[in-house]
Design a protein around this motif. Structure first.
Motif, PDB file in Angstrom:
ATOM      1  N   SER A 106     -25.010  15.354  19.962  1.00 25.81           N
ATOM      2  CA  SER A 106     -25.464  15.014  21.307  1.00 25.81           C
ATOM      3  C   SER A 106     -26.772  15.721  21.650  1.00 25.81           C
ATOM      4  CB  SER A 106     -24.386  15.382  22.331  1.00 25.81           C
ATOM      5  OG  SER A 106     -24.786  15.052  23.635  1.00 25.81           O
ATOM      6  N   ILE A 137     -24.970   7.662  27.432  1.00 23.49           N
ATOM      7  CA  ILE A 137     -23.965   7.537  26.363  1.00 23.49           C
ATOM      8  C   ILE A 137     -24.025   8.746  25.431  1.00 23.49           C
ATOM      9  CG2 ILE A 137     -23.245   6.186  24.360  1.00 23.49           C
ATOM     10  CD1 ILE A 137     -22.591   4.860  27.008  1.00 23.49           C
ATOM     11  N   GLY A 140     -22.474  11.884  26.768  1.00 25.22           N
ATOM     12  CA  GLY A 140     -21.015  11.840  26.808  1.00 25.22           C
ATOM     13  C   GLY A 140     -20.345  11.800  25.448  1.00 25.22           C
ATOM     14  N   THR A 144     -16.277  11.276  23.952  1.00 22.07           N
ATOM     15  CA  THR A 144     -15.865  10.310  22.936  1.00 22.07           C
ATOM     16  C   THR A 144     -15.130  11.007  21.804  1.00 22.07           C
ATOM     17  OG1 THR A 144     -17.786   8.911  23.439  1.00 22.07           O
ATOM     18  CG2 THR A 144     -16.684   8.540  21.327  1.00 22.07           C
ATOM     19  N   TYR A 194     -22.458   5.032  32.823  1.00 22.78           N
ATOM     20  CA  TYR A 194     -21.617   5.968  33.567  1.00 22.78           C
ATOM     21  C   TYR A 194     -20.161   5.506  33.594  1.00 22.78           C
ATOM     22  CZ  TYR A 194     -25.481   8.804  35.393  1.00 22.78           C
ATOM     23  OH  TYR A 194     -26.537   9.663  35.508  1.00 22.78           O
ATOM     24  N   THR A 196     -18.585   3.841  31.347  1.00 22.92           N
ATOM     25  CA  THR A 196     -17.996   4.109  30.036  1.00 22.92           C
ATOM     26  C   THR A 196     -17.581   5.568  29.899  1.00 22.92           C
ATOM     27  OG1 THR A 196     -19.296   2.352  28.985  1.00 22.92           O
ATOM     28  CG2 THR A 196     -18.432   4.086  27.544  1.00 22.92           C
ATOM     29  N   VAL A 197     -18.477   6.480  30.255  1.00 23.11           N
ATOM     30  CA  VAL A 197     -18.203   7.911  30.104  1.00 23.11           C
ATOM     31  C   VAL A 197     -17.069   8.358  31.024  1.00 23.11           C
ATOM     32  CG1 VAL A 197     -19.146  10.233  30.356  1.00 23.11           C
ATOM     33  CG2 VAL A 197     -20.550   8.424  29.349  1.00 23.11           C
ATOM     34  N   GLN A 200     -13.657   7.270  29.807  1.00 20.60           N
ATOM     35  CA  GLN A 200     -13.235   8.064  28.656  1.00 20.60           C
ATOM     36  C   GLN A 200     -12.738   9.438  29.083  1.00 20.60           C
ATOM     37  OE1 GLN A 200     -16.630   7.991  25.998  1.00 20.60           O
ATOM     38  NE2 GLN A 200     -15.782   6.285  24.835  1.00 20.60           N
TER      39      GLN A 200
END
Length: 443
Positions: A106, A137, A140, A144, A194, A196-197, A200
């Motif tokens: 990251s 993405i 985050g 994941t 946002y 998606t993160v 999760q």
């Protein structure tokens, strides 16, 4: 928990696979809905901006998935051998190594984000939106990784249902947030990232709470996190093997994407839609392959080699039947499915996607053998052959991307992967016939 070392192989494989398959379907449905929301509300240019970074995000996510799944293979082997002490140490190692690797990835990608976007040739008109989306993405990635660690660990001890439940919750939340952030809060493509993160994060919290209540006896203690020379090197070998295996595939896809990004929005959207349909069609192969990794690892740990061979035979039989179904669907219904994915009646997009899917469908059985054999080999300890096979795929994609595509255009992209599959399957078949599943007589 589910013990995969006892009972009829085909029944165990299907019972273990179905929850994973349902979970992947929900995940894909979210991705399809996400594509539809972005395309219909924000337009073709916004969808192209997100699509132009897909290969990069897929590369990192598949790398993390491969690494954590590789760690979990060692966990599954200890579970099959009923070695609880080393099982807990293996779970501890999975968390430590998984979080460390995701943080490094990251930070590295965020620091060098601009050069990375230039490497994959993101068009200037799409650059700001693309950077906004992929940056979130990338930030985050550790989330994941945490979800994959929880899910892979649960599957390693035979629980494939719980990750499904939390994935479904996450997918529904993702859709609600996606629509709300884009439609009402006017957050653009950043809203999709946002959503998606955040979804999760919720699934990670749910997994943590569940494991503390249901599998408390397997939660590692402080001592389990100490370096163990008999476990950590095995996990690093299995994790890097599966990580590299997935990365070679994704790096090749990134190389192709750099050329696809030069063809304009229509081809970018067409390719993205085709890949989503491809994911839908081939999902059973990848899910069965995930099952075979745990199945092979548990039976290898228990010394039941014949069961691995039986499981492979039955799995390939299922894949052959599904291939016939896919060929029929791709022949007659591709345009209708692509229209539902992108929500636009663009003849170039529909026609290009149709050519892509119809040609690829004839090679789906080869895809299934590649997926199943690679994961099964990882399960019983062959880390070299899957990496070599994946390297061959990378090599073919690089050659095609930079030598063939510039001369014959998108037709080169269509030809690329089937050619790679037919080449990379050869070492897998040859070495599978030399594997413990085919050479040892223990039951």
């Amino acid at each position: 928990m589910r013990n995969l070392t006892e009972g009829k192989p085909i029944k165990l494989i299907l019972l273990f696979t179905v929850p994973i398959l349902i979970g992947q379907i929900f995940q894909l449905l979210y991705n399809l809905v996400d594509t539809r929301i972005v395309g219909q509300i924000l337009g073709k240019e916004a969808l192209a901006a997100v699509a132009s970074t897909t290969s990069l995000s897929d590369l990192l996510i598949t790398l993390i998935y491969g690494v954590t799944n590789g760690f979990a293979i060692i966990t599954a082997s200890f579970f099959g051998a009923k070695d609880e002490k080393n099982l807990e140490k293996s779970i501890a190692g999975t968390f430590s190594l998984g979080i460390l690797i995701s943080v490094i990835l990251s930070v590295f990608c965020l620091i060098f984000l601009d050069p990375l976007l230039k490497i994959i040739k993101v068009d200037e008109s799409l650059y700001v939106a693309a950077k906004s989306y992929i940056g979130i993405i990338l930030a985050g990635l550790v989330v994941t990784a945490l979800y994959n660690i929880f899910a892979c660990t649960l599957r390693a001890i035979g629980d494939s249902v719980t990750p499904l439940i939390f994935l479904i919750i996450s997918a529904f939340l993702n859709i609600v947030l996606d629509y709300s952030f884009i439609k009402f809060l006017k957050m653009g493509v950043a809203g999709a990232a946002y959503a998606t993160v955040i979804s999760q994060v919720v699934s990670v919290i749910l997994c943590f709470i569940y494991i503390r209540k249901k599998y408390k006896h397997l939660i590692p203690c402080k001592e389990d996190f100490k370096y163990d020379k008999n476990i950590i090197p095995k996990q690093l070998m299995a994790g890097t093997s599966m990580g590299f295996m997935n990365s070679f595939v994704s790096i090749g896809t990134v190389c192709l994407q750099t050329q696809i990004n030069t063809f304009g929005s229509q081809i970018i959207v067409s390719h993205t839609a085709s890949r989503k349909m491809f994911s839908l069609m081939t999902m059973p192969f990848f899910v069965l392959a995930t099952t075979l990794a745990s199945y092979s690892a548990q039976n290898m740990g228990a010394g039941k080699y014949k069961r691995i061979k039986e499981g492979l035979r039955d799995t390939i039989g299922i894949c052959a039947v599904w291939t016939v179904v896919c060929i029929f669907v791709c022949r007659f219904f591709t345009k209708a499915i692509i229209y539902q994915i992108v929500g636009m009646n663009d003849e170039v997009v529909l026609e290009t996607s149709s050519r892509y899917m119809q040609f690829h469908s004839y090679f789906f059985l080869v895809v299934s053998v590649v997926c199943v054999f690679r994961n099964a080999m990882q399960g019983f300890g062959d880390s070299i052959t899957p990496i070599f096979s994946s390297f061959l795929e990378l090599f073919v994609k690089v050659i095609v991307a930079f030598l063939l595509v510039p001369h014959i255009g998108y037709d080169g992209v269509i030809l690329c992967e089937p050619t790679a599959w037919c080449i990379m399957v050869i070492p897998l078949i040859v070495n599978m016939l030399k594997s413990p599943a085919f050479k040892m007589d223990k039951t």
